[in-house]
Design a protein around this motif. Sequence first.
Motif, PDB file in Angstrom:
ATOM      1  N   VAL A  62      25.634 -17.599   1.967  1.00  0.00           N
ATOM      2  CA  VAL A  62      26.666 -16.561   1.852  1.00  0.00           C
ATOM      3  C   VAL A  62      27.183 -16.194   3.236  1.00  0.00           C
ATOM      4  CG1 VAL A  62      27.053 -14.126   1.278  1.00  0.00           C
ATOM      5  CG2 VAL A  62      25.962 -15.632  -0.374  1.00  0.00           C
ATOM      6  N   MET A  63      26.290 -16.082   4.207  1.00  0.00           N
ATOM      7  CA  MET A  63      26.712 -15.763   5.572  1.00  0.00           C
ATOM      8  C   MET A  63      27.711 -16.801   6.074  1.00  0.00           C
ATOM      9  SD  MET A  63      23.105 -14.458   7.217  1.00  0.00           S
ATOM     10  CE  MET A  63      23.650 -14.726   8.879  1.00  0.00           C
ATOM     11  N   ASN A  64      27.503 -18.059   5.711  1.00  0.00           N
ATOM     12  CA  ASN A  64      28.418 -19.128   6.112  1.00  0.00           C
ATOM     13  C   ASN A  64      29.791 -18.976   5.453  1.00  0.00           C
ATOM     14  OD1 ASN A  64      28.979 -21.866   7.302  1.00  0.00           O
ATOM     15  ND2 ASN A  64      29.211 -22.325   5.125  1.00  0.00           N
ATOM     16  N   GLU A  65      29.812 -18.437   4.245  1.00  0.00           N
ATOM     17  CA  GLU A  65      31.054 -18.306   3.483  1.00  0.00           C
ATOM     18  C   GLU A  65      31.885 -17.087   3.886  1.00  0.00           C
ATOM     19  OE1 GLU A  65      32.288 -20.253   0.905  1.00  0.00           O
ATOM     20  OE2 GLU A  65      30.676 -21.705   1.161  1.00  0.00           O
ATOM     21  N   CYS A  66      31.262 -16.067   4.470  1.00  0.00           N
ATOM     22  CA  CYS A  66      31.929 -14.792   4.722  1.00  0.00           C
ATOM     23  C   CYS A  66      32.229 -14.588   6.201  1.00  0.00           C
ATOM     24  CB  CYS A  66      31.046 -13.639   4.228  1.00  0.00           C
ATOM     25  SG  CYS A  66      30.803 -13.635   2.441  1.00  0.00           S
ATOM     26  N   ASP A  67      33.190 -13.723   6.467  1.00  0.00           N
ATOM     27  CA  ASP A  67      33.526 -13.341   7.840  1.00  0.00           C
ATOM     28  C   ASP A  67      32.343 -12.655   8.499  1.00  0.00           C
ATOM     29  OD1 ASP A  67      36.117 -14.285   7.537  1.00  0.00           O
ATOM     30  OD2 ASP A  67      36.897 -12.334   6.914  1.00  0.00           O
ATOM     31  N   ASP A  68      32.281 -12.764   9.802  1.00  0.00           N
ATOM     32  CA  ASP A  68      31.185 -12.164  10.559  1.00  0.00           C
ATOM     33  C   ASP A  68      31.160 -10.645  10.467  1.00  0.00           C
ATOM     34  OD1 ASP A  68      30.278 -14.634  11.336  1.00  0.00           O
ATOM     35  OD2 ASP A  68      31.305 -14.597  13.274  1.00  0.00           O
ATOM     36  N   ASP A  69      32.292 -10.022  10.192  1.00  0.00           N
ATOM     37  CA  ASP A  69      32.330  -8.558  10.171  1.00  0.00           C
ATOM     38  C   ASP A  69      31.827  -7.963   8.853  1.00  0.00           C
ATOM     39  OD1 ASP A  69      34.572  -9.587   8.871  1.00  0.00           O
ATOM     40  OD2 ASP A  69      35.835  -7.873   9.390  1.00  0.00           O
ATOM     41  N   ILE A  70      31.386  -8.806   7.933  1.00  0.00           N
ATOM     42  CA  ILE A  70      30.837  -8.342   6.663  1.00  0.00           C
ATOM     43  C   ILE A  70      29.315  -8.494   6.709  1.00  0.00           C
ATOM     44  CG2 ILE A  70      30.744  -8.752   4.176  1.00  0.00           C
ATOM     45  CD1 ILE A  70      33.607  -9.817   4.400  1.00  0.00           C
ATOM     46  N   ASP A  71      28.608  -7.410   6.441  1.00  0.00           N
ATOM     47  CA  ASP A  71      27.151  -7.428   6.470  1.00  0.00           C
ATOM     48  C   ASP A  71      26.632  -7.979   5.141  1.00  0.00           C
ATOM     49  OD1 ASP A  71      24.454  -7.070   6.764  1.00  0.00           O
ATOM     50  OD2 ASP A  71      24.587  -4.982   7.407  1.00  0.00           O
ATOM     51  N   THR A  72      26.588  -9.295   5.067  1.00  0.00           N
ATOM     52  CA  THR A  72      26.209  -9.950   3.807  1.00  0.00           C
ATOM     53  C   THR A  72      24.764  -9.669   3.441  1.00  0.00           C
ATOM     54  OG1 THR A  72      25.748 -11.998   5.022  1.00  0.00           O
ATOM     55  CG2 THR A  72      27.920 -11.780   4.017  1.00  0.00           C
ATOM     56  N   GLU A  73      23.886  -9.566   4.420  1.00  0.00           N
ATOM     57  CA  GLU A  73      22.479  -9.298   4.106  1.00  0.00           C
ATOM     58  C   GLU A  73      22.318  -7.936   3.447  1.00  0.00           C
ATOM     59  OE1 GLU A  73      19.242 -10.642   6.640  1.00  0.00           O
ATOM     60  OE2 GLU A  73      20.770 -11.495   7.957  1.00  0.00           O
ATOM     61  N   GLU A  74      23.040  -6.946   3.941  1.00  0.00           N
ATOM     62  CA  GLU A  74      22.978  -5.613   3.331  1.00  0.00           C
ATOM     63  C   GLU A  74      23.567  -5.634   1.924  1.00  0.00           C
ATOM     64  OE1 GLU A  74      24.770  -1.146   3.925  1.00  0.00           O
ATOM     65  OE2 GLU A  74      24.394  -2.344   5.716  1.00  0.00           O
ATOM     66  N   LEU A  75      24.689  -6.323   1.768  1.00  0.00           N
ATOM     67  CA  LEU A  75      25.313  -6.426   0.439  1.00  0.00           C
ATOM     68  C   LEU A  75      24.372  -7.089  -0.555  1.00  0.00           C
ATOM     69  CD1 LEU A  75      28.905  -7.593   1.407  1.00  0.00           C
ATOM     70  CD2 LEU A  75      28.317  -5.419   0.332  1.00  0.00           C
ATOM     71  N   LEU A  76      23.769  -8.194  -0.139  1.00  0.00           N
ATOM     72  CA  LEU A  76      22.849  -8.886  -1.036  1.00  0.00           C
ATOM     73  C   LEU A  76      21.604  -8.055  -1.302  1.00  0.00           C
ATOM     74  CD1 LEU A  76      23.229 -12.538   0.232  1.00  0.00           C
ATOM     75  CD2 LEU A  76      23.734 -11.713  -2.076  1.00  0.00           C
ATOM     76  N   ALA A  77      21.123  -7.339  -0.305  1.00  0.00           N
ATOM     77  CA  ALA A  77      19.961  -6.470  -0.516  1.00  0.00           C
ATOM     78  C   ALA A  77      20.266  -5.421  -1.576  1.00  0.00           C
ATOM     79  CB  ALA A  77      19.551  -5.804   0.798  1.00  0.00           C
ATOM     80  N   ASP A  78      21.490  -4.889  -1.556  1.00  0.00           N
ATOM     81  CA  ASP A  78      21.899  -3.918  -2.577  1.00  0.00           C
ATOM     82  C   ASP A  78      21.919  -4.556  -3.966  1.00  0.00           C
ATOM     83  OD1 ASP A  78      22.209  -2.022  -0.583  1.00  0.00           O
ATOM     84  OD2 ASP A  78      24.396  -2.169  -0.531  1.00  0.00           O
ATOM     85  N   VAL A  79      22.412  -5.790  -4.050  1.00  0.00           N
ATOM     86  CA  VAL A  79      22.452  -6.494  -5.338  1.00  0.00           C
ATOM     87  C   VAL A  79      21.031  -6.773  -5.818  1.00  0.00           C
ATOM     88  CG1 VAL A  79      23.143  -8.633  -6.507  1.00  0.00           C
ATOM     89  CG2 VAL A  79      24.732  -7.491  -4.937  1.00  0.00           C
ATOM     90  N   PHE A  80      20.179  -7.274  -4.927  1.00  0.00           N
ATOM     91  CA  PHE A  80      18.793  -7.558  -5.310  1.00  0.00           C
ATOM     92  C   PHE A  80      18.096  -6.289  -5.797  1.00  0.00           C
ATOM     93  CE2 PHE A  80      18.937 -11.054  -1.870  1.00  0.00           C
ATOM     94  CZ  PHE A  80      19.497 -11.956  -2.753  1.00  0.00           C
ATOM     95  N   ALA A  81      18.324  -5.166  -5.106  1.00  0.00           N
ATOM     96  CA  ALA A  81      17.724  -3.891  -5.517  1.00  0.00           C
ATOM     97  C   ALA A  81      18.232  -3.471  -6.885  1.00  0.00           C
ATOM     98  CB  ALA A  81      18.025  -2.813  -4.482  1.00  0.00           C
ATOM     99  N   ALA A  82      19.523  -3.662  -7.133  1.00  0.00           N
ATOM    100  CA  ALA A  82      20.092  -3.308  -8.439  1.00  0.00           C
ATOM    101  C   ALA A  82      19.515  -4.177  -9.549  1.00  0.00           C
ATOM    102  CB  ALA A  82      21.616  -3.449  -8.397  1.00  0.00           C
TER     103      ALA A  82
END
Length: 106
Positions: free
Chosen positions: A33-53
């Motif tokens: 996902v990090m490879n697919e997204c712009d550097d200014d998007i915190d993909t790890e935080e976004l995914l952590a939120d999804v995993f928590a949900a």
Amino acid sequence: MSNKETRAILLKALIDIRDNGPKFDGCGICGNVMNECDDDIDTEELLADVFAALGMNHGFPVDGGYDEYMRASGSGESMWTGEYGAARKKLLALCIDYLQTIEAAE
């Protein structure tokens, strides 16, 4: 950028990985996902939120957590094949379903 916009970018990246396969088979969902997204998007935080949900306290799809992830990633083998890969693909599908449900509700 709004939460809705960042979720849409994350969803697009996850769908691309599902439909076209991971660009880096030695990396898991987060790395791809990090490879697919712009550097200014915190993909790890976004995914952590999804995993928590989804009721997970981490994004490791099989028992063993980080230790198993590091063993698999350092083995030189694909992290997207075998039992471990099947679990990762299942987690990927759950993330996509979750984000699509949120998107449909907005």
